[in-house]
Design a protein around this motif. Structure first.
Motif, PDB file in Angstrom:
ATOM      1  N   PHE A  56      10.409 -22.917  -0.863  1.00 13.31           N
ATOM      2  CA  PHE A  56       9.846 -21.564  -0.924  1.00 13.31           C
ATOM      3  C   PHE A  56       8.519 -21.470  -1.666  1.00 13.31           C
ATOM      4  O   PHE A  56       7.851 -20.441  -1.582  1.00 13.31           O
ATOM      5  CB  PHE A  56      10.845 -20.596  -1.575  1.00 13.31           C
ATOM      6  N   ILE A  57       8.134 -22.525  -2.382  1.00 15.00           N
ATOM      7  CA  ILE A  57       6.937 -22.471  -3.213  1.00 15.00           C
ATOM      8  C   ILE A  57       5.872 -23.413  -2.650  1.00 15.00           C
ATOM      9  O   ILE A  57       6.021 -24.638  -2.735  1.00 15.00           O
ATOM     10  CB  ILE A  57       7.263 -22.856  -4.673  1.00 15.00           C
ATOM     11  N   PRO A  58       4.800 -22.875  -2.051  1.00 22.70           N
ATOM     12  CA  PRO A  58       3.750 -23.733  -1.489  1.00 22.70           C
ATOM     13  C   PRO A  58       3.166 -24.676  -2.542  1.00 22.70           C
ATOM     14  O   PRO A  58       2.851 -24.260  -3.659  1.00 22.70           O
ATOM     15  CB  PRO A  58       2.691 -22.725  -1.011  1.00 22.70           C
ATOM     16  N   GLY A  59       3.069 -25.958  -2.189  1.00 26.21           N
ATOM     17  CA  GLY A  59       2.502 -26.949  -3.087  1.00 26.21           C
ATOM     18  C   GLY A  59       3.450 -27.465  -4.149  1.00 26.21           C
ATOM     19  O   GLY A  59       3.075 -28.343  -4.932  1.00 26.21           O
ATOM     20  N   ALA A  60       4.675 -26.933  -4.186  1.00 26.56           N
ATOM     21  CA  ALA A  60       5.648 -27.385  -5.184  1.00 26.56           C
ATOM     22  C   ALA A  60       6.258 -28.723  -4.770  1.00 26.56           C
ATOM     23  O   ALA A  60       6.017 -29.225  -3.667  1.00 26.56           O
ATOM     24  CB  ALA A  60       6.739 -26.333  -5.375  1.00 26.56           C
ATOM     25  N   LYS A  61       7.085 -29.283  -5.639  1.00 27.14           N
ATOM     26  CA  LYS A  61       7.627 -30.621  -5.413  1.00 27.14           C
ATOM     27  C   LYS A  61       8.648 -30.642  -4.273  1.00 27.14           C
ATOM     28  O   LYS A  61       9.430 -29.705  -4.101  1.00 27.14           O
ATOM     29  CB  LYS A  61       8.285 -31.151  -6.686  1.00 27.14           C
ATOM     30  N   THR A  62       8.605 -31.734  -3.531  1.00 22.71           N
ATOM     31  CA  THR A  62       9.585 -31.995  -2.487  1.00 22.71           C
ATOM     32  C   THR A  62      10.679 -32.909  -3.048  1.00 22.71           C
ATOM     33  O   THR A  62      10.592 -33.367  -4.192  1.00 22.71           O
ATOM     34  CB  THR A  62       8.908 -32.644  -1.270  1.00 22.71           C
ATOM     35  N   LEU A  63      11.719 -33.151  -2.251  1.00 20.40           N
ATOM     36  CA  LEU A  63      12.862 -33.928  -2.736  1.00 20.40           C
ATOM     37  C   LEU A  63      12.465 -35.262  -3.356  1.00 20.40           C
ATOM     38  O   LEU A  63      12.974 -35.650  -4.408  1.00 20.40           O
ATOM     39  CB  LEU A  63      13.831 -34.203  -1.577  1.00 20.40           C
ATOM     40  N   ASP A  64      11.561 -35.969  -2.692  1.00 26.21           N
ATOM     41  CA  ASP A  64      11.186 -37.304  -3.134  1.00 26.21           C
ATOM     42  C   ASP A  64      10.299 -37.295  -4.373  1.00 26.21           C
ATOM     43  O   ASP A  64      10.133 -38.320  -5.030  1.00 26.21           O
ATOM     44  CB  ASP A  64      10.478 -38.054  -2.005  1.00 26.21           C
ATOM     45  N   GLN A  65       9.738 -36.133  -4.720  1.00 22.33           N
ATOM     46  CA  GLN A  65       8.847 -36.046  -5.871  1.00 22.33           C
ATOM     47  C   GLN A  65       9.574 -35.646  -7.156  1.00 22.33           C
ATOM     48  O   GLN A  65       9.007 -35.753  -8.239  1.00 22.33           O
ATOM     49  CB  GLN A  65       7.734 -35.034  -5.574  1.00 22.33           C
ATOM     50  N   LEU A  66      10.790 -35.181  -7.036  1.00 25.83           N
ATOM     51  CA  LEU A  66      11.561 -34.767  -8.215  1.00 25.83           C
ATOM     52  C   LEU A  66      12.202 -35.964  -8.897  1.00 25.83           C
ATOM     53  O   LEU A  66      12.605 -36.932  -8.239  1.00 25.83           O
ATOM     54  CB  LEU A  66      12.655 -33.784  -7.794  1.00 25.83           C
ATOM     55  N   ASP A  67      12.299 -35.905 -10.223  1.00 24.61           N
ATOM     56  CA  ASP A  67      13.016 -36.947 -10.954  1.00 24.61           C
ATOM     57  C   ASP A  67      14.486 -36.909 -10.567  1.00 24.61           C
ATOM     58  O   ASP A  67      15.077 -35.833 -10.440  1.00 24.61           O
ATOM     59  CB  ASP A  67      12.862 -36.729 -12.455  1.00 24.61           C
ATOM     60  N   VAL A  68      15.072 -38.066 -10.375  1.00 21.26           N
ATOM     61  CA  VAL A  68      16.455 -38.142  -9.905  1.00 21.26           C
ATOM     62  C   VAL A  68      17.421 -37.463 -10.867  1.00 21.26           C
ATOM     63  O   VAL A  68      18.506 -36.995 -10.468  1.00 21.26           O
ATOM     64  CB  VAL A  68      16.868 -39.611  -9.666  1.00 21.26           C
ATOM     65  N   SER A  69      17.049 -37.330 -12.136  1.00 23.45           N
ATOM     66  CA  SER A  69      17.923 -36.696 -13.119  1.00 23.45           C
ATOM     67  C   SER A  69      18.142 -35.210 -12.839  1.00 23.45           C
ATOM     68  O   SER A  69      19.070 -34.602 -13.382  1.00 23.45           O
ATOM     69  CB  SER A  69      17.348 -36.864 -14.528  1.00 23.45           C
TER      70      SER A  69
END
Length: 210
Positions: A56-69
């Motif tokens: 929902f947030i343009p330019g925000a992190k996608t699944l692969d960009q988030l820390d696994v924690s």
């Protein structure tokens, strides 16, 4: 003790209006290819799944960009199955429902039982309760890892709750099940998605450890 919180992903299963229904297509057979396998066709937000900020947030992190924690943490489960159709889960009632020891903050996952997983595939399924903006803002300010709910969504169009939570990188788990077994408890939640490049969401195998 482990409790499976995941809907079975199957052909024709209920999906959020406007989403394609999944298909599981046999690709190879034992008697022809010597091994068995399927091809899966599904929307990223099918079955029990997690929403990434980019949903929902343009330019925000996608699944692969988030820390696994971000995909696991200490959980607390609260019960709002008593609410009427399209009821609102408010901050004061939420705080009153928290058990002792639920000192919410970074690393926590809040699980909210509505009981609407039992209505999947019926007209009543879309009458699920919503979170209030005040509650969403409170949880976002606490910096928790995620909010999980056993309904198709924590809100409706224009999806203000999604924007509040995902805008602060508080992930959203939808279509959980078996939360009745966790109400009032604190334990460990796991909900790891597929590492899809650019993914806005992914089905997960959600599990609670108590």
């Amino acid at each position: 003790m482990y409790i499976d919180l995941t809907m079975v992903l199957r052909p024709g299963m209920p999906v959020f209006p406007g989403s394609p229904k999944p298909a599981v297509i046999q690709w190879t057979k034992y008697d022809v290819h010597s091994y068995y396998s399927n091809v899966l066709f599904l929307h990223e937000h099918t079955s029990t799944h997690v929403d990434a900020p980019a949903h929902f947030i343009p330019g925000a992190k996608t699944l692969d960009q988030l820390d696994v924690s971000k995909y696991f943490g200490k959980f607390v489960a609260v019960d709002f199955s008593h609410l009427p159709p399209r009821g609102v889960i408010r901050l004061r009632e939420f705080e009153n429902a928290l058990p002792r020891g639920a000192d919410l903050g970074p690393g926590w996952v809040v699980l909210i039982r509505t009981g609407y997983d039992q209505y999947a595939g019926t007209e009543k399924w879309m009458e699920y309760p919503e979170l209030s903006p005040e509650l969403a803002e409170h949880l976002a300010k606490l910096g928790i890892n995620a909010v999980g709910i056993d309904s198709p969504s924590p809100d409706r169009a224009p999806f203000e709750i999604h924007k509040i939570l995902l805008g602060r990188e508080v992930l959203i788990y939808e279509n959980l099940t078996n939360l009745d077994q966790l109400v009032g408890k604190i334990g460990k939640f796991y909900g790891l998605p597929l590492k899809v490049e650019g993914g806005s969401g992914s089905p997960v195998r959600a599990v609670a450890e108590i």
